[in-house]
Motif scaffolding. Structure first.
Motif, PDB file in Angstrom:
ATOM      1  N   THR A 160      -4.270   4.849  -8.462  1.00  0.00           N
ATOM      2  CA  THR A 160      -3.477   4.185  -8.419  1.00  0.00           C
ATOM      3  C   THR A 160      -4.334   3.532  -7.330  1.00  0.00           C
ATOM      4  OG1 THR A 160      -1.313   5.640  -8.701  1.00  0.00           O
ATOM      5  CG2 THR A 160      -0.969   4.243  -7.020  1.00  0.00           C
ATOM      6  N   SER A 161      -4.750   3.408  -6.345  1.00  0.00           N
ATOM      7  CA  SER A 161      -5.114   3.121  -5.543  1.00  0.00           C
ATOM      8  C   SER A 161      -6.348   1.969  -5.918  1.00  0.00           C
ATOM      9  CB  SER A 161      -6.147   3.775  -4.549  1.00  0.00           C
ATOM     10  OG  SER A 161      -7.497   2.671  -3.397  1.00  0.00           O
ATOM     11  N   PHE A 162      -7.451   2.048  -6.957  1.00  0.00           N
ATOM     12  CA  PHE A 162      -7.110   0.986  -7.780  1.00  0.00           C
ATOM     13  C   PHE A 162      -6.664  -0.129  -8.044  1.00  0.00           C
ATOM     14  CE2 PHE A 162      -9.691  -0.522 -11.837  1.00  0.00           C
ATOM     15  CZ  PHE A 162     -11.052  -1.172 -11.241  1.00  0.00           C
ATOM     16  N   ILE A 163      -5.518   0.616  -8.641  1.00  0.00           N
ATOM     17  CA  ILE A 163      -4.675  -0.852  -9.622  1.00  0.00           C
ATOM     18  C   ILE A 163      -4.099  -1.406  -8.497  1.00  0.00           C
ATOM     19  CG2 ILE A 163      -3.154  -0.664 -10.724  1.00  0.00           C
ATOM     20  CD1 ILE A 163      -3.246   1.191 -12.281  1.00  0.00           C
ATOM     21  N   ASN A 164      -3.895  -0.686  -6.766  1.00  0.00           N
ATOM     22  CA  ASN A 164      -3.586  -1.197  -6.117  1.00  0.00           C
ATOM     23  C   ASN A 164      -3.967  -2.403  -6.049  1.00  0.00           C
ATOM     24  OD1 ASN A 164      -0.307  -0.174  -6.305  1.00  0.00           O
ATOM     25  ND2 ASN A 164      -1.610   1.632  -5.064  1.00  0.00           N
ATOM     26  N   LYS A 165      -5.305  -2.060  -5.480  1.00  0.00           N
ATOM     27  CA  LYS A 165      -6.659  -3.329  -5.405  1.00  0.00           C
ATOM     28  C   LYS A 165      -6.429  -4.891  -6.556  1.00  0.00           C
ATOM     29  CE  LYS A 165      -9.693  -0.169  -2.579  1.00  0.00           C
ATOM     30  NZ  LYS A 165     -11.227  -0.052  -2.069  1.00  0.00           N
ATOM     31  N   LEU A 166      -7.156  -4.105  -7.359  1.00  0.00           N
ATOM     32  CA  LEU A 166      -6.619  -5.391  -8.280  1.00  0.00           C
ATOM     33  C   LEU A 166      -5.503  -6.314  -8.293  1.00  0.00           C
ATOM     34  CD1 LEU A 166      -7.898  -3.780 -11.575  1.00  0.00           C
ATOM     35  CD2 LEU A 166      -9.147  -4.400 -10.316  1.00  0.00           C
ATOM     36  N   GLU A 167      -4.114  -5.788  -8.030  1.00  0.00           N
ATOM     37  CA  GLU A 167      -2.890  -6.347  -8.065  1.00  0.00           C
ATOM     38  C   GLU A 167      -2.867  -7.079  -7.080  1.00  0.00           C
ATOM     39  OE1 GLU A 167       0.473  -3.429  -7.955  1.00  0.00           O
ATOM     40  OE2 GLU A 167       0.418  -3.542 -10.377  1.00  0.00           O
ATOM     41  N   LYS A 168      -3.778  -7.367  -6.206  1.00  0.00           N
ATOM     42  CA  LYS A 168      -4.424  -7.568  -4.844  1.00  0.00           C
ATOM     43  C   LYS A 168      -4.916  -9.712  -4.687  1.00  0.00           C
ATOM     44  CE  LYS A 168      -2.756  -4.699  -1.613  1.00  0.00           C
ATOM     45  NZ  LYS A 168      -2.921  -3.690  -0.471  1.00  0.00           N
ATOM     46  N   ILE A 169      -5.415  -9.083  -5.777  1.00  0.00           N
ATOM     47  CA  ILE A 169      -6.729  -9.567  -6.098  1.00  0.00           C
ATOM     48  C   ILE A 169      -6.326 -10.948  -6.444  1.00  0.00           C
ATOM     49  CG2 ILE A 169      -9.230 -10.790  -7.164  1.00  0.00           C
ATOM     50  CD1 ILE A 169      -9.523  -7.560  -6.700  1.00  0.00           C
ATOM     51  N   ARG A 170      -6.810 -12.422  -6.099  1.00  0.00           N
ATOM     52  CA  ARG A 170      -6.725 -13.595  -7.315  1.00  0.00           C
ATOM     53  C   ARG A 170      -7.963 -14.644  -7.178  1.00  0.00           C
ATOM     54  NH1 ARG A 170      -2.783 -11.504  -6.768  1.00  0.00           N
ATOM     55  NH2 ARG A 170      -0.654 -11.325  -6.151  1.00  0.00           N
ATOM     56  N   ALA A 171      -7.999 -14.471  -8.678  1.00  0.00           N
ATOM     57  CA  ALA A 171      -8.900 -15.167  -9.159  1.00  0.00           C
ATOM     58  C   ALA A 171      -8.776 -15.360 -10.197  1.00  0.00           C
ATOM     59  CB  ALA A 171      -9.707 -13.599  -9.914  1.00  0.00           C
ATOM     60  N   PRO A 172     -10.070 -16.550 -10.567  1.00  0.00           N
ATOM     61  CA  PRO A 172     -10.023 -18.123 -11.165  1.00  0.00           C
ATOM     62  C   PRO A 172      -9.777 -17.198 -12.503  1.00  0.00           C
ATOM     63  CG  PRO A 172     -11.404 -18.374 -10.265  1.00  0.00           C
ATOM     64  CD  PRO A 172     -10.655 -16.704  -9.902  1.00  0.00           C
ATOM     65  N   VAL A 227     -14.872   7.517   8.327  1.00  0.00           N
ATOM     66  CA  VAL A 227     -15.768   6.374   8.017  1.00  0.00           C
ATOM     67  C   VAL A 227     -15.660   5.883   6.954  1.00  0.00           C
ATOM     68  CG1 VAL A 227     -17.930   5.623   8.097  1.00  0.00           C
ATOM     69  CG2 VAL A 227     -16.904   7.324   9.690  1.00  0.00           C
ATOM     70  N   VAL A 228     -15.354   6.740   6.189  1.00  0.00           N
ATOM     71  CA  VAL A 228     -15.388   6.773   4.088  1.00  0.00           C
ATOM     72  C   VAL A 228     -14.169   6.287   3.771  1.00  0.00           C
ATOM     73  CG1 VAL A 228     -15.714   7.703   1.806  1.00  0.00           C
ATOM     74  CG2 VAL A 228     -17.594   8.194   4.184  1.00  0.00           C
ATOM     75  N   ASN A 229     -12.964   6.532   4.703  1.00  0.00           N
ATOM     76  CA  ASN A 229     -11.363   5.829   4.103  1.00  0.00           C
ATOM     77  C   ASN A 229     -11.860   4.198   4.439  1.00  0.00           C
ATOM     78  OD1 ASN A 229     -11.282   8.222   3.141  1.00  0.00           O
ATOM     79  ND2 ASN A 229      -9.213   9.004   4.945  1.00  0.00           N
ATOM     80  N   LYS A 230     -12.293   3.657   5.316  1.00  0.00           N
ATOM     81  CA  LYS A 230     -12.082   2.526   5.885  1.00  0.00           C
ATOM     82  C   LYS A 230     -13.455   1.118   5.117  1.00  0.00           C
ATOM     83  CE  LYS A 230     -11.112   4.098  10.690  1.00  0.00           C
ATOM     84  NZ  LYS A 230     -11.425   3.688  12.789  1.00  0.00           N
ATOM     85  N   PHE A 231     -14.251   1.920   4.013  1.00  0.00           N
ATOM     86  CA  PHE A 231     -15.054   1.480   3.094  1.00  0.00           C
ATOM     87  C   PHE A 231     -14.300   0.711   2.791  1.00  0.00           C
ATOM     88  CE2 PHE A 231     -18.767   4.430   4.588  1.00  0.00           C
ATOM     89  CZ  PHE A 231     -18.940   3.638   5.712  1.00  0.00           C
ATOM     90  N   TRP A 232     -15.143  -1.483   2.274  1.00  0.00           N
ATOM     91  CA  TRP A 232     -13.953  -1.865   1.538  1.00  0.00           C
ATOM     92  C   TRP A 232     -14.594  -0.694  -0.357  1.00  0.00           C
ATOM     93  CZ3 TRP A 232     -17.218  -3.857  -2.457  1.00  0.00           C
ATOM     94  CH2 TRP A 232     -18.183  -3.919  -1.902  1.00  0.00           C
ATOM     95  N   THR A 233     -15.411  -0.432  -0.111  1.00  0.00           N
ATOM     96  CA  THR A 233     -15.691   0.499  -1.429  1.00  0.00           C
ATOM     97  C   THR A 233     -15.150   1.822  -1.859  1.00  0.00           C
ATOM     98  OG1 THR A 233     -18.056   1.367  -0.523  1.00  0.00           O
ATOM     99  CG2 THR A 233     -18.091  -0.215  -1.257  1.00  0.00           C
ATOM    100  N   TYR A 234     -14.367   2.277  -0.655  1.00  0.00           N
ATOM    101  CA  TYR A 234     -13.566   3.562  -1.302  1.00  0.00           C
ATOM    102  C   TYR A 234     -12.484   3.128  -2.373  1.00  0.00           C
ATOM    103  CZ  TYR A 234     -10.943   7.655  -0.174  1.00  0.00           C
ATOM    104  OH  TYR A 234     -10.226   8.380  -0.221  1.00  0.00           O
ATOM    105  N   THR A 235     -12.366   4.162  -3.097  1.00  0.00           N
ATOM    106  CA  THR A 235     -11.152   3.773  -4.023  1.00  0.00           C
ATOM    107  C   THR A 235     -10.995   5.343  -3.816  1.00  0.00           C
ATOM    108  OG1 THR A 235     -11.416   1.818  -5.262  1.00  0.00           O
ATOM    109  CG2 THR A 235      -9.815   3.194  -6.275  1.00  0.00           C
ATOM    110  N   GLN A 236      -8.949   5.280  -3.958  1.00  0.00           N
ATOM    111  CA  GLN A 236      -9.134   7.373  -3.790  1.00  0.00           C
ATOM    112  C   GLN A 236      -8.903   7.398  -4.929  1.00  0.00           C
ATOM    113  OE1 GLN A 236      -5.265   7.765  -0.985  1.00  0.00           O
ATOM    114  NE2 GLN A 236      -5.486   9.958  -1.447  1.00  0.00           N
ATOM    115  N   ASP A 237      -7.461   6.863  -6.080  1.00  0.00           N
ATOM    116  CA  ASP A 237      -7.481   7.247  -7.169  1.00  0.00           C
ATOM    117  C   ASP A 237      -6.843   6.722  -7.640  1.00  0.00           C
ATOM    118  OD1 ASP A 237      -5.188   6.958  -6.031  1.00  0.00           O
ATOM    119  OD2 ASP A 237      -4.817   8.494  -5.492  1.00  0.00           O
TER     120      ASP A 237
END
Length: 234
Positions: free
Chosen positions: A127-139, A115-125
């Motif tokens: 590398t996972s955090f960097i991957n999330k940042l790279e997917k963000i398209r922000a102003p 269940v935890v692994n499916k939460f949008w707040t969950y970051t494994q490590d």
């Protein structure tokens, strides 16, 4: 530092004797009942049933070197002996190896971690955090900020943890597991017993944690992640 944490009269209390035998008997009684009622298969039963895990937890501390202020850091660079004058804070870790709580904690974590692994707040490590940042398209003018939850493991009350798992039960039942899911009432009872009986030894004395979850328990990261998801999603 250790004595200051253990004697704050909030998170821990000193006790005269260990209750590991009684706790082990209580857990084993519940496991036997669940097995007899076919909620636990034979393989899981043999894993969970425990006749020897009566060892007390062991407390040790990991130094938080990143918490040393900049002034002391500069002095340490030129004089390593200055480190002796610095009050380095420590992160309390309770090793539960061969304790009555470790196997049941592994079992509880097995059912809540998917269940935890499916939460949008969950970051494994990282590398996972960097991957999330790279997917963000922000102003271009967006500001990134971060927030620190101070000592979350040791500040969560047992009732709010249990209630969080209770609320997450529908999500748990949506997951697929290789072993039967125990009844919610039984799993919450085992969780309550585990949280209420975190006993450990330090410097020849026995303590019990009154508030929070022990760093070192297999289920603690998942428990805190579920509660964190609720807090930031409110």
């Amino acid at each position: 530092m250790a004595n200051d944490q253990l004697n704050d009269n909030v998170h821990y209390e000193r006790i005269n004797k260990s209750h590991t035998t009684e706790v082990l008997d209580t857990i084993n009684t519940i496991i036997h009942r669940l097995h007899n009622e076919s909620y636990i298969d034979e393989v899981t039963f043999k894993f969970l049933i425990n006749d020897q895990g009566k060892r007390l937890g062991r407390l040790y501390f990991l130094p938080k070197l990143h918490k040393i202020n900049q002034s002391d850091r500069e002095k340490i660079k030129t004089d390593i002996n200055h480190l002796q004058n610095v009050n380095v804070p420590g992160r309390p870790i309770v090793s539960l190896c061969n304790s009555p709580l470790v196997k049941i904690a592994q079992d509880i974590d097995y059912f809540i971690k998917p269940v935890v692994n499916k939460f949008w707040t969950y970051t494994q490590d990282t590398t996972s955090f960097i991957n999330k940042l790279e997917k963000i398209r922000a102003p271009a003018d967006i500001l990134m900020s971060s927030f620190d939850i101070s000592s979350m493991y040791t500040n969560l009350h047992h009732t709010e943890i249990i209630n969080a798992i209770d609320r997450a039960w529908p999500l748990i039942m949506q997951c697929k597991f290789d072993i039967p899911v125990p009844p919610k009432k039984a799993l919450l009872e085992l969780l309550r017993i585990s949280l209420a009986n975190n006993e450990f030894e330090f410097n020849g004395q026995i303590f019990k944690q009154k508030v929070g979850v022990p760093m070192g328990s297999p289920m603690s990261p998942s428990l805190t992640e579920i509660r964190k998801y609720e807090i930031v999603s409110e």
